[in-house]
Design an enzyme around this catalytic site. Structure first.
Site, PDB file in Angstrom:
ATOM      1  N   TYR A 174      41.220 -60.817  24.830  1.00 43.80           N
ATOM      2  CA  TYR A 174      40.780 -59.788  25.770  1.00 43.80           C
ATOM      3  C   TYR A 174      40.217 -60.494  26.998  1.00 43.80           C
ATOM      4  O   TYR A 174      39.102 -61.002  26.980  1.00 43.80           O
ATOM      5  CB  TYR A 174      39.742 -58.889  25.116  1.00 43.80           C
ATOM      6  CG  TYR A 174      39.341 -57.667  25.924  1.00 43.80           C
ATOM      7  CD1 TYR A 174      39.926 -57.353  27.149  1.00 43.80           C
ATOM      8  CD2 TYR A 174      38.372 -56.795  25.447  1.00 43.80           C
ATOM      9  CE1 TYR A 174      39.561 -56.239  27.869  1.00 43.80           C
ATOM     10  CE2 TYR A 174      37.991 -55.669  26.163  1.00 43.80           C
ATOM     11  CZ  TYR A 174      38.586 -55.400  27.370  1.00 43.80           C
ATOM     12  OH  TYR A 174      38.213 -54.291  28.102  1.00 43.80           O
TER      13      TYR A 174
ATOM     14  N   LYS B  67      45.264 -58.901  26.359  1.00 48.27           N
ATOM     15  CA  LYS B  67      44.915 -57.664  27.049  1.00 48.27           C
ATOM     16  C   LYS B  67      44.395 -58.075  28.417  1.00 48.27           C
ATOM     17  O   LYS B  67      43.276 -58.575  28.548  1.00 48.27           O
ATOM     18  CB  LYS B  67      43.852 -56.872  26.286  1.00 48.27           C
ATOM     19  CG  LYS B  67      43.450 -55.573  26.994  1.00 48.27           C
ATOM     20  CD  LYS B  67      42.326 -54.849  26.250  1.00 48.27           C
ATOM     21  CE  LYS B  67      41.859 -53.625  27.027  1.00 48.27           C
ATOM     22  NZ  LYS B  67      40.708 -52.952  26.372  1.00 48.27           N
TER      23      LYS B  67
ATOM     24  N   VAL C 140      47.125 -51.085  26.640  1.00 52.15           N
ATOM     25  CA  VAL C 140      45.940 -50.757  25.849  1.00 52.15           C
ATOM     26  C   VAL C 140      45.182 -49.721  26.663  1.00 52.15           C
ATOM     27  O   VAL C 140      44.507 -50.041  27.632  1.00 52.15           O
ATOM     28  CB  VAL C 140      45.079 -51.990  25.561  1.00 52.15           C
ATOM     29  CG1 VAL C 140      43.821 -51.595  24.776  1.00 52.15           C
ATOM     30  CG2 VAL C 140      45.880 -53.024  24.769  1.00 52.15           C
TER      31      VAL C 140
END
Length: 298
Positions: A132, A160, A202
């Protein structure tokens, strides 16, 4: 490995502050019914840092019960590497399909600290990991440089990308080719990121508007760019609600108005009130009043 629309779901609470598992099942089931491609629990939108480890595992198990075999990822975001490793181990034991890993929420790690912490968490869980990368919210920039070093460990499979700069998505591809599955994590940059090669989204506002989110993704995959763009332009004012310190309250209010849920949050957060609530309600009401008819995706 992971692609498509993967909601970072909200967590529903009872009036007494406990987990509302029935409402979680209902709301997350709407995501699956709309054609989403997995679920991510206990992230920022899911109020993960406000949850105990036992609650995180309960939510993971609930998500697995409604995911129809699609992947369920646990977000790993804690102050210390030790706590992150504990979450990763517990998630693996409870049947998570993967982890979405954030550097320390409290301490802003340097390059070597970031590398060592991410590697430790990956080893502890021994599951596929989505990195992330969100320098805006978490103040640690997981750069393509760092991604390249982490690529030596095959457990790191996806990113992400939430740097808020669309150039970063292109930079990752230029630097690393298809080593990672790149998913966009910024709702109001999704069309742009998917257009330059991101394989997934996402998503946040998907929890209130799952069919529209899935339609944008699938239309782009089919090369129907103008149809996707028309829906995205309608969606943009809503998607902007994801890029805010109050994203949890904003999106839960959208769930109230769009799918009949509630906007209970865990303290110190409080639901939106006063002028700010009125402002957000106006945005959502306008979107609902002008909601587009969706084209056939078959």
């Amino acid at each position: 490995m992971w692609k498509g629309v993967i909601p970072a779901v909200t967590t529903k609470f009872l009036e007494n502050g406990g987990l509302d598992n029935d409402e979680n099942v209902r709301c997350w089931g709407l995501q699956m019914d709309a054609g989403c491609d997995g679920l991510i629990v206990c992230g920022s939108l899911g109020e993960g840092p406000m949850l105990t480890l036992s609650e995180k595992i309960e939510l993971l198990k609930t998500a697995r019960s409604v995911s129809n075999g699609k992947p369920v990822l646990m977000t790993v975001a804690a102050a210390s590497t030790a706590e992150s490793c504990e979450i990763a181990k517990a998630a693996a034991k409870a049947g998570a399909d993967g982890l979405m890993v954030v550097p320390s929420l409290i301490y802003h790690t340097n390059r070597q600290e970031t590398l060592d912490s991410m590697r430790a968490v990956a080893a502890a869980g021994d599951l596929p990991v989505m990195i992330y990368s969100n320098r805006v919210a978490y103040k640690v920039d997981i750069t393509p440089d760092i991604m390249e070093e982490l690529a030596e460990d095959s457990r790191f499979v996806a990113i992400k990308e939430s740097s808020d700069d669309i150039r970063r998505t292109s930079e990752i591809f230029s630097r690393l080719g298809d080593r990672y599955a790149v998913l966009t994590g910024v709702d109001n940059l999704a069309f742009e990121a998917l257009s330059v090669g991101a394989v997934g989204w996402v998503a946040g506002l998907v929890v209130a508007f799952p069919k529209e989110t899935v339609a944008i993704y699938q239309l782009l995959q089919q090369g129907r760019t103008q149809e996707a763009l028309a829906i995205y332009r309608w969606f943009r004012p809503l998607l902007d609600l994801d890029v805010s310190s109050y994203l949890v309250q904003n999106i839960k209010l959208a769930e109230v108005m769009a799918i009949g849920s509630n906007d209970r949050v865990r303290a110190p957060r409080q639901p939106l009130a006063g002028e700010e609530r009125a402002r957000v309600e106006k945005i959502i009401s306008q979107a609902l009043a002008t909601r587009p008819a969706l084209p056939s995706l078959s």
